[in-house]
Design a protein around this motif. Structure first.
Motif, short mmCIF file in Angstrom:
data_model
loop_
_atom_site.label_atom_id
_atom_site.label_comp_id
_atom_site.label_asym_id
_atom_site.label_seq_id
_atom_site.Cartn_x
_atom_site.Cartn_y
_atom_site.Cartn_z
N ILE A 35 0.81 -1.21 0.00
CA ILE A 35 0.00 0.00 0.00
C ILE A 35 0.85 1.27 0.00
CG2 ILE A 35 -1.75 1.29 1.29
CD1 ILE A 35 -2.51 -1.50 2.53
N ARG A 36 1.85 1.31 0.87
CA ARG A 36 2.61 2.55 1.07
C ARG A 36 4.04 2.25 1.46
NH1 ARG A 36 0.60 7.37 5.02
NH2 ARG A 36 2.31 8.77 4.55
N ALA A 37 4.95 3.13 1.05
CA ALA A 37 6.36 3.02 1.44
C ALA A 37 6.79 4.35 2.05
CB ALA A 37 7.22 2.69 0.24
N GLN A 38 7.45 4.26 3.19
CA GLN A 38 8.03 5.45 3.82
C GLN A 38 9.53 5.23 3.90
OE1 GLN A 38 5.54 5.45 7.44
NE2 GLN A 38 4.89 7.49 6.75
N VAL A 39 10.28 6.18 3.35
CA VAL A 39 11.73 6.08 3.31
C VAL A 39 12.30 7.25 4.10
CG1 VAL A 39 13.75 5.98 1.81
CG2 VAL A 39 11.58 5.06 1.01
N LEU A 58 7.28 -0.47 4.93
CA LEU A 58 6.21 -0.74 3.98
C LEU A 58 4.93 -1.10 4.71
CD1 LEU A 58 8.01 -2.94 1.30
CD2 LEU A 58 7.68 -0.48 1.28
N SER A 59 3.83 -0.54 4.24
CA SER A 59 2.51 -0.92 4.75
C SER A 59 1.92 -1.92 3.76
CB SER A 59 1.60 0.29 4.86
OG SER A 59 2.11 1.20 5.79
N ALA A 60 1.57 -3.09 4.28
CA ALA A 60 1.01 -4.15 3.46
C ALA A 60 0.09 -4.97 4.35
CB ALA A 60 2.13 -5.01 2.88
N PRO A 61 -0.70 -5.88 3.78
CA PRO A 61 -1.51 -6.75 4.63
C PRO A 61 -0.63 -7.54 5.60
CG PRO A 61 -2.17 -6.94 2.34
CD PRO A 61 -0.93 -6.10 2.37
N GLY A 62 -1.03 -7.58 6.84
CA GLY A 62 -0.22 -8.24 7.86
C GLY A 62 0.67 -7.23 8.56
N PRO A 63 1.67 -7.71 9.28
CA PRO A 63 2.57 -6.80 9.99
C PRO A 63 3.38 -5.92 9.02
CG PRO A 63 2.96 -9.08 10.63
CD PRO A 63 1.98 -9.10 9.53
N ARG A 64 3.77 -4.77 9.47
CA ARG A 64 4.57 -3.87 8.64
C ARG A 64 5.92 -4.47 8.35
NH1 ARG A 64 2.96 2.04 8.79
NH2 ARG A 64 0.88 1.92 9.62
N LYS A 83 17.00 -4.36 -0.72
CA LYS A 83 17.20 -5.81 -0.83
C LYS A 83 16.59 -6.53 0.36
CE LYS A 83 21.30 -5.96 -3.73
NZ LYS A 83 22.72 -6.34 -3.82
N ASP A 84 16.75 -5.97 1.55
CA ASP A 84 16.19 -6.58 2.74
C ASP A 84 14.67 -6.58 2.68
OD1 ASP A 84 16.14 -7.80 5.22
OD2 ASP A 84 16.33 -5.92 6.33
N VAL A 85 14.08 -5.48 2.26
CA VAL A 85 12.63 -5.39 2.13
C VAL A 85 12.13 -6.39 1.09
CG1 VAL A 85 10.84 -3.86 1.20
CG2 VAL A 85 12.39 -3.03 2.95
N GLU A 86 12.86 -6.53 -0.01
CA GLU A 86 12.44 -7.46 -1.05
C GLU A 86 12.45 -8.90 -0.54
OE1 GLU A 86 13.05 -8.17 -5.82
OE2 GLU A 86 14.62 -7.13 -4.72
N LYS A 87 13.44 -9.27 0.26
CA LYS A 87 13.47 -10.62 0.86
C LYS A 87 12.23 -10.84 1.72
CE LYS A 87 18.48 -11.09 1.26
NZ LYS A 87 19.61 -11.16 2.20
N GLN A 88 11.88 -9.84 2.50
CA GLN A 88 10.70 -9.96 3.37
C GLN A 88 9.42 -10.07 2.55
OE1 GLN A 88 10.63 -7.21 6.76
NE2 GLN A 88 12.80 -6.83 6.39
N LEU A 89 9.35 -9.32 1.43
CA LEU A 89 8.18 -9.40 0.56
C LEU A 89 8.06 -10.78 -0.08
CD1 LEU A 89 8.31 -5.91 -1.17
CD2 LEU A 89 6.54 -6.73 0.39
#
Length: 99
Positions: A35-39, A58-64, A83-89
């Motif tokens: 939904i949203r990204a805050q950098v 990142l705001s997405a369904p489930g935990p941030r 890269k870390d965010v992409e792994k989590q996604l």
């Protein structure tokens, strides 16, 4: 996905804005449920010369989803955080596909 970029106690940078927007838009195409990204870019006084901080939330369904990295340059910090965010996604998408 809505993307907000903030510079904490430092001047803004058009080139960093463009760089981060390009990388995050690729992620938004791949993971359309984000939904949203805050950098946040922060400058820290560090004698070890790794005082450039990039935080992405990142705001997405489930935990941030959150990633933070300390590097010598903001570009390296942004790349490491993305890269870390992409792994989590990827992990989150695997959980979604199982259900």
């Amino acid at each position: 996905m809505k993307i907000d970029i903030q510079y904490v106690q430092m001047p803004t940078s058009e080139s960093m804005d463009a760089f981060v927007l390009k990388k995050l838009k690729k992620l938004a195409q791949k993971y359309d449920w984000v939904i949203r990204a805050q950098v946040y870019f922060k400058l820290e006084n560090d004698p070890g010369k790794k005082g450039k901080i990039c935080e992405i939330e990142l705001s997405a369904p489930g935990p941030r989803i959150f990633a933070k990295s300390h590097e010598e340059h903001f570009e390296k910090a942004a790349i490491a955080s993305i890269k870390d965010v992409e792994k989590q996604l990827k992990k989150r998408k695997e959980i979604f596909s199982k259900h």
